[in-house]
Design a protein around this motif. Structure first.
Motif, PDB file in Angstrom:
ATOM      1  N   PHE A   1      22.911  -8.943  74.109  1.00  0.00           N
ATOM      2  CA  PHE A   1      22.148  -7.882  73.413  1.00  0.00           C
ATOM      3  C   PHE A   1      23.086  -6.725  73.122  1.00  0.00           C
ATOM      4  O   PHE A   1      23.111  -5.787  74.041  1.00  0.00           O
ATOM      5  N   PRO A   2      23.852  -6.463  71.909  1.00  0.00           N
ATOM      6  CA  PRO A   2      24.603  -5.753  71.711  1.00  0.00           C
ATOM      7  C   PRO A   2      23.958  -3.998  72.004  1.00  0.00           C
ATOM      8  O   PRO A   2      24.938  -2.971  72.737  1.00  0.00           O
ATOM      9  N   GLY A   3      22.980  -3.917  71.835  1.00  0.00           N
ATOM     10  CA  GLY A   3      22.002  -2.502  72.052  1.00  0.00           C
ATOM     11  C   GLY A   3      22.047  -2.295  73.360  1.00  0.00           C
ATOM     12  O   GLY A   3      22.224  -1.101  73.943  1.00  0.00           O
ATOM     13  N   LEU A   4      22.299  -3.262  74.563  1.00  0.00           N
ATOM     14  CA  LEU A   4      22.176  -2.921  75.950  1.00  0.00           C
ATOM     15  C   LEU A   4      23.461  -2.877  76.573  1.00  0.00           C
ATOM     16  O   LEU A   4      23.670  -2.901  77.749  1.00  0.00           O
ATOM     17  N   ALA A   5      24.711  -3.021  75.782  1.00  0.00           N
ATOM     18  CA  ALA A   5      25.724  -2.978  76.476  1.00  0.00           C
ATOM     19  C   ALA A   5      26.511  -1.561  76.620  1.00  0.00           C
ATOM     20  O   ALA A   5      27.852  -1.416  76.161  1.00  0.00           O
ATOM     21  N   LYS A   6      25.720  -0.971  76.836  1.00  0.00           N
ATOM     22  CA  LYS A   6      26.357   0.731  77.051  1.00  0.00           C
ATOM     23  C   LYS A   6      26.994   0.852  78.285  1.00  0.00           C
ATOM     24  O   LYS A   6      26.832  -0.092  79.455  1.00  0.00           O
ATOM     25  N   GLU A   7      27.892   1.569  78.610  1.00  0.00           N
ATOM     26  CA  GLU A   7      28.670   1.957  79.701  1.00  0.00           C
ATOM     27  C   GLU A   7      27.945   2.599  80.763  1.00  0.00           C
ATOM     28  O   GLU A   7      26.936   3.556  80.400  1.00  0.00           O
ATOM     29  N   GLN A   8      27.985   2.216  81.973  1.00  0.00           N
ATOM     30  CA  GLN A   8      27.140   2.942  82.885  1.00  0.00           C
ATOM     31  C   GLN A   8      28.254   3.518  83.835  1.00  0.00           C
ATOM     32  O   GLN A   8      29.214   3.115  84.273  1.00  0.00           O
ATOM     33  N   ALA A   9      27.810   4.745  84.194  1.00  0.00           N
ATOM     34  CA  ALA A   9      28.806   5.665  85.157  1.00  0.00           C
ATOM     35  C   ALA A   9      28.118   6.050  86.246  1.00  0.00           C
ATOM     36  O   ALA A   9      26.918   6.309  86.368  1.00  0.00           O
ATOM     37  N   ILE A  10      28.933   5.869  87.513  1.00  0.00           N
ATOM     38  CA  ILE A  10      28.259   6.351  88.754  1.00  0.00           C
ATOM     39  C   ILE A  10      29.309   7.435  89.377  1.00  0.00           C
ATOM     40  O   ILE A  10      30.490   7.095  89.594  1.00  0.00           O
TER      41      ILE A  10
ATOM     42  N   ARG B   1      32.939   3.255  86.262  1.00  0.00           N
ATOM     43  CA  ARG B   1      32.231   2.785  85.052  1.00  0.00           C
ATOM     44  C   ARG B   1      32.451   1.518  85.069  1.00  0.00           C
ATOM     45  O   ARG B   1      33.312   0.936  85.308  1.00  0.00           O
ATOM     46  N   VAL B   2      31.279   0.805  84.442  1.00  0.00           N
ATOM     47  CA  VAL B   2      31.231  -0.553  83.840  1.00  0.00           C
ATOM     48  C   VAL B   2      30.320  -0.866  82.388  1.00  0.00           C
ATOM     49  O   VAL B   2      29.568  -0.077  82.280  1.00  0.00           O
ATOM     50  N   ARG B   3      30.990  -1.724  81.701  1.00  0.00           N
ATOM     51  CA  ARG B   3      30.365  -1.977  80.573  1.00  0.00           C
ATOM     52  C   ARG B   3      30.510  -3.632  80.466  1.00  0.00           C
ATOM     53  O   ARG B   3      31.559  -4.000  80.481  1.00  0.00           O
ATOM     54  N   ILE B   4      29.380  -4.291  80.148  1.00  0.00           N
ATOM     55  CA  ILE B   4      29.355  -5.771  80.085  1.00  0.00           C
ATOM     56  C   ILE B   4      29.040  -6.055  78.635  1.00  0.00           C
ATOM     57  O   ILE B   4      28.149  -5.555  78.093  1.00  0.00           O
TER      58      ILE B   4
END
Length: 116
Positions: free
Chosen positions: A26-35, A16-19
């Motif tokens: 852009f706070p709305g684009l800072a969602k966590e991505q999981a693989i 998982r990564v969140r930047i």
């Protein structure tokens, strides 16, 4: 290092990564991505487990670095064969092995992102 395990296709887990932050954050684009490891090819699973071992991701001390103005902060989480940990790392990431791990997790999260 888990060289034998890293070469085994039965390695399970997720990355998982969140930047956050950065010059154009852009706070709305800072969602966590999981693989999920189940969605990765064997070489990609091997690369992640090998880099986690090289960076001592599960055993190292937490980073105490504070992000500089306009720098990114990465929250990286790994679950590999039941071990799980999340770390927050600020740019610049001083440990080359940890920087490489973050880079690979970012790359894989982009490659395997669900299509909209």
């Amino acid at each position: 290092m888990q060289m034998g395990k890293a070469c085994d296709e039965t390695v399970t887990g997720e990355a998982r990564v969140r930047i956050e932050g950065g010059l154009a954050h852009f706070p709305g684009l800072a969602k966590e991505q999981a693989i999920s490891f189940g969605d990765l090819a064997t070489p990609e699973r091997q690369e992640l487990t090998s880099l986690a071992d090289q960076a001592d991701f599960f055993g190292c001390e937490p980073s105490t670095d504070i992000a500089r103005p306009d720098a990114r902060t990465y929250t990286v989480g790994l679950t590999i064969d039941g071990r799980s940990r999340e770390m927050r790392l600020a740019e610049p990431i001083r440990d080359p092995a940890m920087a490489k791990l973050v880079s690979v997790v970012r790359r894989l999260s982009k490659q395997h992102a669900p299509t909209r």
